[in-house]
Design a protein around this motif. Sequence first.
Motif, PDB file in Angstrom:
ATOM      1  N   HIS A  39      78.090 102.528 -40.202  1.00 34.65           N
ATOM      2  CA  HIS A  39      77.853 102.246 -38.787  1.00 34.65           C
ATOM      3  C   HIS A  39      77.818 100.735 -38.518  1.00 34.65           C
ATOM      4  O   HIS A  39      78.186 100.289 -37.440  1.00 34.65           O
ATOM      5  N   CYS A  40      77.411  99.968 -39.500  1.00 33.11           N
ATOM      6  CA  CYS A  40      77.388  98.505 -39.345  1.00 33.11           C
ATOM      7  C   CYS A  40      78.803  97.951 -39.176  1.00 33.11           C
ATOM      8  O   CYS A  40      79.008  96.977 -38.448  1.00 33.11           O
ATOM      9  N   ALA A  41      79.791  98.562 -39.825  1.00 31.94           N
ATOM     10  CA  ALA A  41      81.185  98.140 -39.635  1.00 31.94           C
ATOM     11  C   ALA A  41      81.620  98.405 -38.201  1.00 31.94           C
ATOM     12  O   ALA A  41      82.308  97.582 -37.582  1.00 31.94           O
ATOM     13  N   THR A  42      81.193  99.525 -37.659  1.00 33.08           N
ATOM     14  CA  THR A  42      81.511  99.857 -36.266  1.00 33.08           C
ATOM     15  C   THR A  42      80.846  98.873 -35.313  1.00 33.08           C
ATOM     16  O   THR A  42      81.469  98.407 -34.353  1.00 33.08           O
ATOM     17  N   GLU A  72      88.266 100.776 -33.687  1.00 35.82           N
ATOM     18  CA  GLU A  72      88.402 101.713 -34.795  1.00 35.82           C
ATOM     19  C   GLU A  72      89.227 101.105 -35.929  1.00 35.82           C
ATOM     20  O   GLU A  72      88.867 101.197 -37.103  1.00 35.82           O
ATOM     21  N   PHE A  73      90.329 100.452 -35.566  1.00 37.12           N
ATOM     22  CA  PHE A  73      91.171  99.804 -36.565  1.00 37.12           C
ATOM     23  C   PHE A  73      90.396  98.702 -37.288  1.00 37.12           C
ATOM     24  O   PHE A  73      90.417  98.607 -38.519  1.00 37.12           O
ATOM     25  N   LEU A  74      89.689  97.878 -36.523  1.00 37.98           N
ATOM     26  CA  LEU A  74      88.951  96.761 -37.104  1.00 37.98           C
ATOM     27  C   LEU A  74      87.767  97.245 -37.942  1.00 37.98           C
ATOM     28  O   LEU A  74      87.475  96.680 -39.000  1.00 37.98           O
ATOM     29  N   ALA A  75      87.100  98.303 -37.505  1.00 37.30           N
ATOM     30  CA  ALA A  75      85.988  98.856 -38.291  1.00 37.30           C
ATOM     31  C   ALA A  75      86.490  99.337 -39.653  1.00 37.30           C
ATOM     32  O   ALA A  75      85.824  99.134 -40.672  1.00 37.30           O
ATOM     33  N   ALA A  76      87.663  99.950 -39.680  1.00 37.87           N
ATOM     34  CA  ALA A  76      88.241 100.399 -40.956  1.00 37.87           C
ATOM     35  C   ALA A  76      88.568  99.197 -41.844  1.00 37.87           C
ATOM     36  O   ALA A  76      88.339  99.238 -43.061  1.00 37.87           O
ATOM     37  N   ALA A  77      89.063  98.111 -41.240  1.00 45.11           N
ATOM     38  CA  ALA A  77      89.370  96.905 -42.013  1.00 45.11           C
ATOM     39  C   ALA A  77      88.092  96.256 -42.548  1.00 45.11           C
ATOM     40  O   ALA A  77      88.058  95.780 -43.691  1.00 45.11           O
ATOM     41  N   ILE A  78      87.042  96.247 -41.749  1.00 37.03           N
ATOM     42  CA  ILE A  78      85.760  95.689 -42.190  1.00 37.03           C
ATOM     43  C   ILE A  78      85.196  96.539 -43.330  1.00 37.03           C
ATOM     44  O   ILE A  78      84.716  96.016 -44.332  1.00 37.03           O
ATOM     45  N   TRP A  79      85.261  97.845 -43.172  1.00 37.39           N
ATOM     46  CA  TRP A  79      84.728  98.742 -44.200  1.00 37.39           C
ATOM     47  C   TRP A  79      85.515  98.603 -45.502  1.00 37.39           C
ATOM     48  O   TRP A  79      84.961  98.760 -46.595  1.00 37.39           O
ATOM     49  N   ALA A  80      86.813  98.293 -45.413  1.00 37.70           N
ATOM     50  CA  ALA A  80      87.647  98.133 -46.602  1.00 37.70           C
ATOM     51  C   ALA A  80      87.370  96.819 -47.336  1.00 37.70           C
ATOM     52  O   ALA A  80      87.780  96.655 -48.484  1.00 37.70           O
ATOM     53  N   THR A  81      86.663  95.907 -46.674  1.00 36.12           N
ATOM     54  CA  THR A  81      86.287  94.649 -47.328  1.00 36.12           C
ATOM     55  C   THR A  81      85.289  94.966 -48.440  1.00 36.12           C
ATOM     56  O   THR A  81      84.323  95.688 -48.216  1.00 36.12           O
ATOM     57  N   PRO A  82      85.520  94.439 -49.632  1.00 39.08           N
ATOM     58  CA  PRO A  82      84.633  94.758 -50.755  1.00 39.08           C
ATOM     59  C   PRO A  82      83.176  94.393 -50.469  1.00 39.08           C
ATOM     60  O   PRO A  82      82.886  93.374 -49.846  1.00 39.08           O
ATOM     61  N   VAL A  83      82.278  95.232 -50.947  1.00 31.36           N
ATOM     62  CA  VAL A  83      80.853  95.008 -50.748  1.00 31.36           C
ATOM     63  C   VAL A  83      80.419  93.681 -51.361  1.00 31.36           C
ATOM     64  O   VAL A  83      79.522  93.012 -50.838  1.00 31.36           O
ATOM     65  N   GLU A  84      81.069  93.274 -52.428  1.00 32.30           N
ATOM     66  CA  GLU A  84      80.726  92.010 -53.083  1.00 32.30           C
ATOM     67  C   GLU A  84      80.914  90.822 -52.143  1.00 32.30           C
ATOM     68  O   GLU A  84      80.169  89.843 -52.216  1.00 32.30           O
TER      69      GLU A  84
END
Length: 138
Positions: A39-42, A72-84
């Motif tokens: 939800h934070c990515a959203t 939605e597109f940007l949230a998916a890109a943010i979520w795909a960013t590695p947690v590190e």
Amino acid sequence: MNNGQYDIEGGIFIRFAMIGRPVLNGLAAKGQRRKRDQHCATLFAHDIVGALRRTLGFRRKGEPVDDAAVEEFLAAAIWATPVEDFVVLVGIDATPRDAMKRSVSKRLAERLTAEFEFFTDPGFYHGHSGTGPLGPSQ
């Protein structure tokens, strides 16, 4: 408007400074639950699109795109960013933190500009206060 005429990367970089610490902690799995929170990515995507939307509109293949699709597109890109990467972003040392902000901002801007066209559209978004290029609403 040509994608190169607006500093998308700079706009995203500024949002890193403005977004709340709990959102970044949620993306870094450093929040209260110690789990990564999608939800934070959203929330972060909503913040970025809202900031860009003040002056820009979005198109895909020449057709206008609503904010929800961009979020939605940007949230998916943010979520795909590695947690590190987000762990570095919530770190104490400012030098690697700022370098990572620039790196993540650049990657997100590249993803956005590859998917969407941008055009000047300042009259479309009037903000939550009802103001815009024509002044306060009556």
